[in-house]
Enzyme design. Sequence first.
Site, PDB file in Angstrom:
ATOM      1  N   ASP A   1      11.282  -2.384   4.184  1.00 26.13           N
ATOM      2  CA  ASP A   1      10.522  -1.183   4.541  1.00 26.13           C
ATOM      3  C   ASP A   1      11.217   0.090   4.073  1.00 26.13           C
ATOM      4  O   ASP A   1      10.562   1.096   3.811  1.00 26.13           O
ATOM      5  CB  ASP A   1      10.318  -1.159   6.062  1.00 26.13           C
ATOM      6  CG  ASP A   1       9.580   0.081   6.526  1.00 26.13           C
ATOM      7  OD1 ASP A   1       8.463   0.328   6.026  1.00 26.13           O
ATOM      8  OD2 ASP A   1      10.113   0.807   7.370  1.00 26.13           O
TER       9      ASP A   1
ATOM     10  N   LEU B   1       6.143   4.612  10.637  1.00 23.44           N
ATOM     11  CA  LEU B   1       5.560   5.769   9.955  1.00 23.44           C
ATOM     12  C   LEU B   1       6.182   6.040   8.590  1.00 23.44           C
ATOM     13  O   LEU B   1       5.802   7.007   7.927  1.00 23.44           O
ATOM     14  CB  LEU B   1       5.713   7.014  10.836  1.00 23.44           C
ATOM     15  CG  LEU B   1       4.998   6.953  12.192  1.00 23.44           C
ATOM     16  CD1 LEU B   1       5.351   8.183  13.021  1.00 23.44           C
ATOM     17  CD2 LEU B   1       3.494   6.856  11.998  1.00 23.44           C
ATOM     18  N   ARG B   2       7.142   5.204   8.180  1.00 21.20           N
ATOM     19  CA  ARG B   2       7.790   5.464   6.903  1.00 21.20           C
ATOM     20  C   ARG B   2       6.789   5.370   5.744  1.00 21.20           C
ATOM     21  O   ARG B   2       6.871   6.120   4.783  1.00 21.20           O
ATOM     22  CB  ARG B   2       8.952   4.498   6.683  1.00 21.20           C
ATOM     23  CG  ARG B   2       9.732   4.794   5.408  1.00 21.20           C
ATOM     24  CD  ARG B   2      10.978   3.936   5.279  1.00 21.20           C
ATOM     25  NE  ARG B   2      12.042   4.396   6.150  1.00 21.20           N
ATOM     26  CZ  ARG B   2      12.514   3.726   7.171  1.00 21.20           C
ATOM     27  NH1 ARG B   2      11.992   2.561   7.490  1.00 21.20           N
ATOM     28  NH2 ARG B   2      13.496   4.205   7.911  1.00 21.20           N
ATOM     29  N   ALA B   3       5.844   4.439   5.831  1.00 17.51           N
ATOM     30  CA  ALA B   3       4.856   4.284   4.760  1.00 17.51           C
ATOM     31  C   ALA B   3       4.040   5.557   4.573  1.00 17.51           C
ATOM     32  O   ALA B   3       3.750   5.957   3.437  1.00 17.51           O
ATOM     33  CB  ALA B   3       3.935   3.109   5.063  1.00 17.51           C
TER      34      ALA B   3
ATOM     35  N   VAL C   1       6.325   8.159   2.741  1.00 21.28           N
ATOM     36  CA  VAL C   1       6.568   7.780   1.345  1.00 21.28           C
ATOM     37  C   VAL C   1       5.292   7.927   0.528  1.00 21.28           C
ATOM     38  O   VAL C   1       5.308   8.425  -0.607  1.00 21.28           O
ATOM     39  CB  VAL C   1       7.105   6.334   1.271  1.00 21.28           C
ATOM     40  CG1 VAL C   1       7.135   5.845  -0.174  1.00 21.28           C
ATOM     41  CG2 VAL C   1       8.490   6.242   1.881  1.00 21.28           C
TER      42      VAL C   1
END
Length: 337
Positions: free
Chosen positions: A160, A241-243, A246
Amino acid sequence: MPDSHFPLAAVVGADDLKLALCLAAIDPAIGGVLIEGPRGMAKSTLARGLADLLPSGQFVTLPLGASEERIVGSLDLDAALGEGRAEFSPGLLAKADGGVLYVDEVNLLPDHLVDLLLDAAASGINHVERDGVSHRHPSRFVLIGTMNSEEGELRPQLLDRFGFNVALDARPQPAQRTEIVLRRLNFDADPQRFLSSWSEEQGALRARCQEARAQLRDIPLDEAALEQISQRCFAAEVDGLRADLVWLRAARAHAAWRGSVRIEAEDIDAVADFVLRHRQQQATPPLPPQQQPQQPQAKEDTSAGQNDQGAGDWGQLPAQVQPVGARREPPRWSKKP
Protein backbone atom coordinates in the site's frame (compact mmCIF):
# COMPACT_ATOMS: atom_id res chain seq x y z
CA MET A 1 33.03 9.21 -18.82
CA PRO A 2 29.92 8.08 -16.88
CA ASP A 3 28.19 4.87 -17.85
CA SER A 4 25.67 5.32 -20.65
CA HIS A 5 22.08 4.35 -19.93
CA PHE A 6 19.80 2.87 -22.54
CA PRO A 7 17.45 5.79 -23.40
CA LEU A 8 13.91 5.48 -22.13
CA ALA A 9 12.58 6.84 -25.42
CA ALA A 10 14.09 3.84 -27.23
CA VAL A 11 12.38 1.21 -25.08
CA VAL A 12 9.95 -0.87 -27.15
CA GLY A 13 6.44 -1.23 -25.72
CA ALA A 14 5.88 -1.01 -21.94
CA ASP A 15 3.94 2.22 -22.54
CA ASP A 16 2.03 2.01 -19.25
CA LEU A 17 5.22 1.58 -17.27
CA LYS A 18 6.99 4.40 -19.09
CA LEU A 19 4.07 6.70 -18.29
CA ALA A 20 4.09 5.66 -14.62
CA LEU A 21 7.84 6.31 -14.38
CA CYS A 22 7.51 9.74 -15.99
CA LEU A 23 4.69 10.72 -13.61
CA ALA A 24 6.78 9.61 -10.63
CA ALA A 25 9.62 11.74 -11.97
CA ILE A 26 7.30 14.75 -12.27
CA ASP A 27 6.11 14.36 -8.66
CA PRO A 28 8.35 12.09 -6.53
CA ALA A 29 5.87 12.56 -3.64
CA ILE A 30 3.68 10.00 -5.40
CA GLY A 31 5.78 7.48 -3.49
CA GLY A 32 7.62 5.33 -5.99
CA VAL A 33 6.80 2.63 -8.53
CA LEU A 34 6.66 -1.12 -7.88
CA ILE A 35 7.28 -3.10 -11.06
CA GLU A 36 6.14 -6.72 -11.20
CA GLY A 37 7.33 -9.17 -13.79
CA PRO A 38 9.60 -12.16 -14.40
CA ARG A 39 13.32 -11.94 -14.97
CA GLY A 40 14.62 -10.67 -18.28
CA MET A 41 11.91 -8.04 -18.84
CA ALA A 42 14.28 -5.00 -18.86
CA LYS A 43 13.03 -3.64 -15.54
CA SER A 44 16.46 -2.29 -14.61
CA THR A 45 16.89 -0.83 -18.11
CA LEU A 46 13.68 1.16 -17.70
CA ALA A 47 14.71 2.39 -14.25
CA ARG A 48 18.14 3.48 -15.50
CA GLY A 49 16.55 5.26 -18.45
CA LEU A 50 14.38 7.25 -16.04
CA ALA A 51 17.46 8.71 -14.31
CA ASP A 52 18.32 10.62 -17.48
CA LEU A 53 15.04 12.53 -17.19
CA LEU A 54 15.83 13.85 -13.70
CA PRO A 55 17.86 16.96 -12.85
CA SER A 56 20.83 15.13 -11.28
CA GLY A 57 20.78 12.08 -13.51
CA GLN A 58 21.87 10.10 -10.45
CA PHE A 59 21.15 6.35 -10.40
CA VAL A 60 21.79 4.43 -7.18
CA THR A 61 21.30 0.70 -6.80
CA LEU A 62 20.57 -0.71 -3.37
CA PRO A 63 22.15 -4.17 -2.99
CA LEU A 64 20.13 -6.89 -1.29
CA GLY A 65 22.68 -7.31 1.49
CA ALA A 66 22.81 -3.61 2.39
CA SER A 67 22.67 -2.83 6.11
CA GLU A 68 20.56 -0.12 7.72
CA GLU A 69 23.69 1.94 8.38
CA ARG A 70 24.68 1.85 4.74
CA ILE A 71 21.20 2.95 3.68
CA VAL A 72 20.47 5.80 6.09
CA GLY A 73 24.02 6.79 7.07
CA SER A 74 25.86 6.58 10.37
CA LEU A 75 28.59 8.01 12.56
CA ASP A 76 31.87 8.76 10.78
CA LEU A 77 34.24 6.54 12.73
CA ASP A 78 37.38 8.28 11.44
CA ALA A 79 36.18 11.63 12.76
CA ALA A 80 34.94 10.11 16.01
CA LEU A 81 38.10 8.13 16.81
CA GLY A 82 40.70 10.46 15.32
CA GLU A 83 39.26 13.85 16.23
CA GLY A 84 36.79 13.01 18.98
CA ARG A 85 33.82 14.63 17.26
CA ALA A 86 30.51 13.21 16.07
CA GLU A 87 30.11 13.63 12.32
CA PHE A 88 27.53 12.17 9.98
CA SER A 89 28.65 9.82 7.22
CA PRO A 90 26.05 9.89 4.39
CA GLY A 91 24.40 6.70 3.17
CA LEU A 92 22.66 5.63 -0.01
CA LEU A 93 19.62 7.82 0.68
CA ALA A 94 21.82 10.92 0.57
CA LYS A 95 23.55 9.75 -2.57
CA ALA A 96 20.21 9.15 -4.33
CA ASP A 97 18.93 12.69 -3.65
CA GLY A 98 17.66 14.18 -6.91
CA GLY A 99 17.88 10.88 -8.79
CA VAL A 100 16.63 7.30 -8.82
CA LEU A 101 17.01 4.72 -6.06
CA TYR A 102 16.61 1.28 -7.61
CA VAL A 103 15.85 -1.78 -5.47
CA ASP A 104 15.81 -5.06 -7.35
CA GLU A 105 13.74 -7.83 -5.73
CA VAL A 106 12.46 -5.50 -3.05
CA ASN A 107 10.21 -8.30 -1.77
CA LEU A 108 13.33 -10.10 -0.52
CA LEU A 109 14.47 -7.18 1.66
CA PRO A 110 13.69 -7.22 5.41
CA ASP A 111 10.45 -5.39 6.13
CA HIS A 112 12.03 -2.73 8.35
CA LEU A 113 14.41 -1.70 5.54
CA VAL A 114 11.53 -1.43 3.08
CA ASP A 115 9.79 0.80 5.65
CA LEU A 116 12.84 3.09 5.77
CA LEU A 117 12.96 3.42 1.99
CA LEU A 118 9.25 4.16 1.68
CA ASP A 119 9.38 6.73 4.50
CA ALA A 120 12.17 8.64 2.79
CA ALA A 121 10.54 8.37 -0.64
CA ALA A 122 7.25 9.80 0.64
CA SER A 123 8.70 12.59 2.81
CA GLY A 124 11.79 13.58 0.81
CA ILE A 125 13.71 13.78 4.11
CA ASN A 126 16.06 11.32 5.80
CA HIS A 127 16.15 11.77 9.58
CA VAL A 128 18.86 9.82 11.42
CA GLU A 129 19.00 9.41 15.20
CA ARG A 130 21.66 6.85 16.08
CA ASP A 131 25.21 6.37 17.35
CA GLY A 132 25.16 9.78 19.00
CA VAL A 133 24.30 11.48 15.70
CA SER A 134 21.18 13.54 15.05
CA HIS A 135 21.03 14.55 11.40
CA ARG A 136 18.47 15.49 8.73
CA HIS A 137 19.16 15.89 5.05
CA PRO A 138 17.12 16.09 1.83
CA SER A 139 16.48 12.75 0.20
CA ARG A 140 14.12 13.47 -2.66
CA PHE A 141 14.39 10.59 -5.09
CA VAL A 142 12.20 8.36 -7.23
CA LEU A 143 12.00 4.91 -5.65
CA ILE A 144 11.80 2.08 -8.18
CA GLY A 145 11.28 -1.39 -6.76
CA THR A 146 10.98 -4.60 -8.73
CA MET A 147 9.69 -8.01 -7.73
CA ASN A 148 8.83 -11.39 -9.13
CA SER A 149 5.79 -12.64 -7.22
CA GLU A 150 6.93 -16.24 -7.76
CA GLU A 151 9.84 -15.54 -5.39
CA GLY A 152 7.72 -14.11 -2.57
CA GLU A 153 5.16 -11.42 -1.85
CA LEU A 154 5.26 -8.10 -0.02
CA ARG A 155 3.02 -7.65 2.99
CA PRO A 156 -0.16 -5.67 2.14
CA GLN A 157 0.97 -2.87 4.48
CA LEU A 158 4.14 -2.39 2.42
CA LEU A 159 2.39 -2.81 -0.92
CA ASP A 160 0.00 0.00 0.00
CA ARG A 161 2.89 2.38 0.66
CA PHE A 162 4.16 2.15 -2.93
CA GLY A 163 2.48 4.88 -4.94
CA PHE A 164 2.15 2.92 -8.19
CA ASN A 165 2.10 -0.75 -9.09
CA VAL A 166 2.61 -1.82 -12.71
CA ALA A 167 2.82 -5.34 -14.14
CA LEU A 168 4.87 -6.04 -17.26
CA ASP A 169 3.59 -8.28 -20.02
CA ALA A 170 5.67 -11.44 -19.74
CA ARG A 171 5.03 -12.48 -23.36
CA PRO A 172 5.45 -9.64 -25.85
CA GLN A 173 4.43 -10.26 -29.45
CA PRO A 174 7.06 -11.74 -31.81
CA ALA A 175 7.56 -8.46 -33.70
CA GLN A 176 8.14 -6.61 -30.44
CA ARG A 177 10.56 -9.26 -29.21
CA THR A 178 12.59 -8.95 -32.39
CA GLU A 179 12.76 -5.16 -32.18
CA ILE A 180 13.72 -5.27 -28.49
CA VAL A 181 16.64 -7.60 -29.17
CA LEU A 182 17.83 -5.63 -32.22
CA ARG A 183 17.89 -2.32 -30.33
CA ARG A 184 19.73 -3.88 -27.44
CA LEU A 185 22.34 -5.38 -29.77
CA ASN A 186 22.82 -2.03 -31.51
CA PHE A 187 23.24 -0.27 -28.17
CA ASP A 188 25.78 -2.80 -26.90
CA ALA A 189 27.76 -2.64 -30.15
CA ASP A 190 28.11 1.17 -30.18
CA PRO A 191 26.44 2.98 -27.26
CA GLN A 192 27.39 6.50 -28.38
CA ARG A 193 26.10 6.01 -31.90
CA PHE A 194 22.86 4.55 -30.57
CA LEU A 195 22.40 7.43 -28.11
CA SER A 196 23.06 9.91 -30.89
CA SER A 197 20.40 8.33 -33.09
CA TRP A 198 17.84 8.65 -30.27
CA SER A 199 18.98 12.01 -28.92
CA GLU A 200 16.10 13.97 -30.44
CA GLU A 201 13.38 11.71 -28.99
CA GLN A 202 15.12 11.46 -25.63
CA GLY A 203 15.62 15.23 -25.51
CA ALA A 204 11.94 15.82 -26.21
CA LEU A 205 10.98 13.41 -23.43
CA ARG A 206 13.35 15.10 -20.99
CA ALA A 207 12.04 18.56 -21.88
CA ARG A 208 8.45 17.42 -21.45
CA CYS A 209 9.20 16.10 -17.94
CA GLN A 210 11.00 19.32 -16.99
CA GLU A 211 8.12 21.49 -18.19
CA ALA A 212 5.62 19.33 -16.32
CA ARG A 213 7.64 19.61 -13.09
CA ALA A 214 7.73 23.39 -13.44
CA GLN A 215 3.98 23.56 -14.04
CA LEU A 216 2.98 21.09 -11.32
CA ARG A 217 2.50 23.53 -8.45
CA ASP A 218 0.29 25.80 -10.54
CA ILE A 219 -2.30 23.03 -10.96
CA PRO A 220 -4.74 23.04 -8.01
CA LEU A 221 -5.62 19.88 -6.10
CA ASP A 222 -9.28 20.73 -6.45
CA GLU A 223 -12.10 19.28 -4.39
CA ALA A 224 -14.18 18.21 -7.40
CA ALA A 225 -11.44 15.84 -8.56
CA LEU A 226 -10.92 14.57 -5.02
CA GLU A 227 -14.64 13.84 -4.65
CA GLN A 228 -14.61 11.69 -7.80
CA ILE A 229 -11.49 9.88 -6.64
CA SER A 230 -12.85 9.23 -3.14
CA GLN A 231 -16.06 7.77 -4.54
CA ARG A 232 -14.11 5.43 -6.80
CA CYS A 233 -11.81 4.37 -3.96
CA PHE A 234 -14.87 3.60 -1.83
CA ALA A 235 -16.44 1.60 -4.68
CA ALA A 236 -13.19 -0.36 -5.05
CA GLU A 237 -13.29 -1.19 -1.31
CA VAL A 238 -9.85 0.30 -0.74
CA ASP A 239 -8.66 0.31 2.86
CA GLY A 240 -7.31 3.54 4.32
CA LEU A 241 -6.89 6.92 2.63
CA ARG A 242 -3.45 6.65 1.06
CA ALA A 243 -4.96 5.66 -2.31
CA ASP A 244 -7.05 8.86 -2.39
CA LEU A 245 -4.01 11.06 -1.81
CA VAL A 246 -1.75 9.22 -4.26
CA TRP A 247 -4.48 9.20 -6.91
CA LEU A 248 -5.01 12.94 -6.60
CA ARG A 249 -1.28 13.65 -6.84
CA ALA A 250 -0.95 11.29 -9.79
CA ALA A 251 -3.89 12.90 -11.62
CA ARG A 252 -2.28 16.32 -11.12
CA ALA A 253 1.03 15.00 -12.46
CA HIS A 254 -0.78 13.59 -15.49
CA ALA A 255 -2.48 16.95 -16.08
CA ALA A 256 0.97 18.59 -15.99
CA TRP A 257 2.24 15.89 -18.37
CA ARG A 258 -0.52 16.87 -20.82
CA GLY A 259 0.23 20.55 -20.39
CA SER A 260 -3.18 21.24 -18.84
CA VAL A 261 -3.87 23.84 -16.14
CA ARG A 262 -6.41 21.69 -14.26
CA ILE A 263 -7.23 18.08 -13.46
CA GLU A 264 -9.72 16.58 -15.89
CA ALA A 265 -11.59 13.26 -15.92
CA GLU A 266 -9.08 11.82 -18.39
CA ASP A 267 -6.27 12.43 -15.90
CA ILE A 268 -8.16 10.56 -13.18
CA ASP A 269 -8.87 7.65 -15.53
CA ALA A 270 -5.31 7.48 -16.89
CA VAL A 271 -3.75 6.66 -13.51
CA ALA A 272 -6.55 4.57 -11.98
CA ASP A 273 -4.93 1.18 -12.58
CA PHE A 274 -1.52 2.35 -11.32
CA VAL A 275 -3.09 3.35 -8.00
CA LEU A 276 -5.66 0.59 -7.51
CA ARG A 277 -3.89 -2.50 -8.82
CA HIS A 278 -2.21 -3.39 -5.52
CA ARG A 279 -4.84 -1.88 -3.24
CA GLN A 280 -8.17 -3.07 -4.60
CA GLN A 281 -9.84 -5.91 -2.74
CA GLN A 282 -9.61 -9.14 -4.70
CA ALA A 283 -12.63 -11.38 -4.78
CA THR A 284 -12.00 -14.99 -3.69
CA PRO A 285 -12.21 -17.20 -6.80
CA PRO A 286 -14.81 -20.01 -6.68
CA LEU A 287 -13.54 -23.51 -5.99
CA PRO A 288 -13.56 -26.00 -8.85
CA PRO A 289 -16.49 -28.46 -8.76
CA GLN A 290 -14.35 -31.34 -7.46
CA GLN A 291 -13.23 -29.22 -4.46
CA GLN A 292 -16.58 -27.74 -3.52
CA PRO A 293 -18.04 -29.01 -0.23
CA GLN A 294 -20.80 -31.60 -0.65
CA GLN A 295 -24.20 -30.67 0.71
CA PRO A 296 -25.80 -33.38 2.90
CA GLN A 297 -28.75 -35.02 1.17
CA ALA A 298 -32.06 -35.45 2.91
CA LYS A 299 -32.84 -39.01 3.98
CA GLU A 300 -35.70 -40.49 1.99
CA ASP A 301 -38.74 -41.72 3.91
CA THR A 302 -39.24 -45.47 3.36
CA SER A 303 -42.10 -45.83 5.80
CA ALA A 304 -44.77 -45.27 3.13
CA GLY A 305 -44.43 -48.74 1.65
CA GLN A 306 -41.61 -47.93 -0.76
CA ASN A 307 -39.85 -51.20 -1.43
CA ASP A 308 -37.28 -49.90 -3.93
CA GLN A 309 -33.97 -51.41 -2.94
CA GLY A 310 -32.13 -48.15 -3.74
CA ALA A 311 -34.35 -45.95 -1.53
CA GLY A 312 -33.76 -44.98 2.09
CA ASP A 313 -30.58 -45.85 4.00
CA TRP A 314 -28.12 -47.72 1.85
CA GLY A 315 -27.63 -51.33 2.94
CA GLN A 316 -31.15 -51.60 4.36
CA LEU A 317 -32.88 -54.85 3.25
CA PRO A 318 -36.52 -54.72 2.14
CA ALA A 319 -39.10 -56.17 4.58
CA GLN A 320 -40.15 -59.80 3.93
CA VAL A 321 -43.24 -61.70 5.17
CA GLN A 322 -42.40 -64.69 7.41
CA PRO A 323 -44.92 -67.49 8.21
CA VAL A 324 -45.81 -67.74 11.89
CA GLY A 325 -43.96 -70.55 13.63
CA ALA A 326 -41.70 -71.31 10.75
CA ARG A 327 -37.98 -71.64 11.41
CA ARG A 328 -35.96 -68.93 9.73
CA GLU A 329 -33.24 -70.39 7.61
CA PRO A 330 -29.81 -68.81 7.92
CA PRO A 331 -28.73 -66.83 4.85
CA ARG A 332 -27.01 -68.80 2.14
CA TRP A 333 -23.68 -67.22 1.11
CA SER A 334 -22.31 -68.06 -2.27
CA LYS A 335 -19.15 -70.08 -2.12
CA LYS A 336 -15.98 -68.59 -3.39
CA PRO A 337 -14.96 -70.05 -6.69
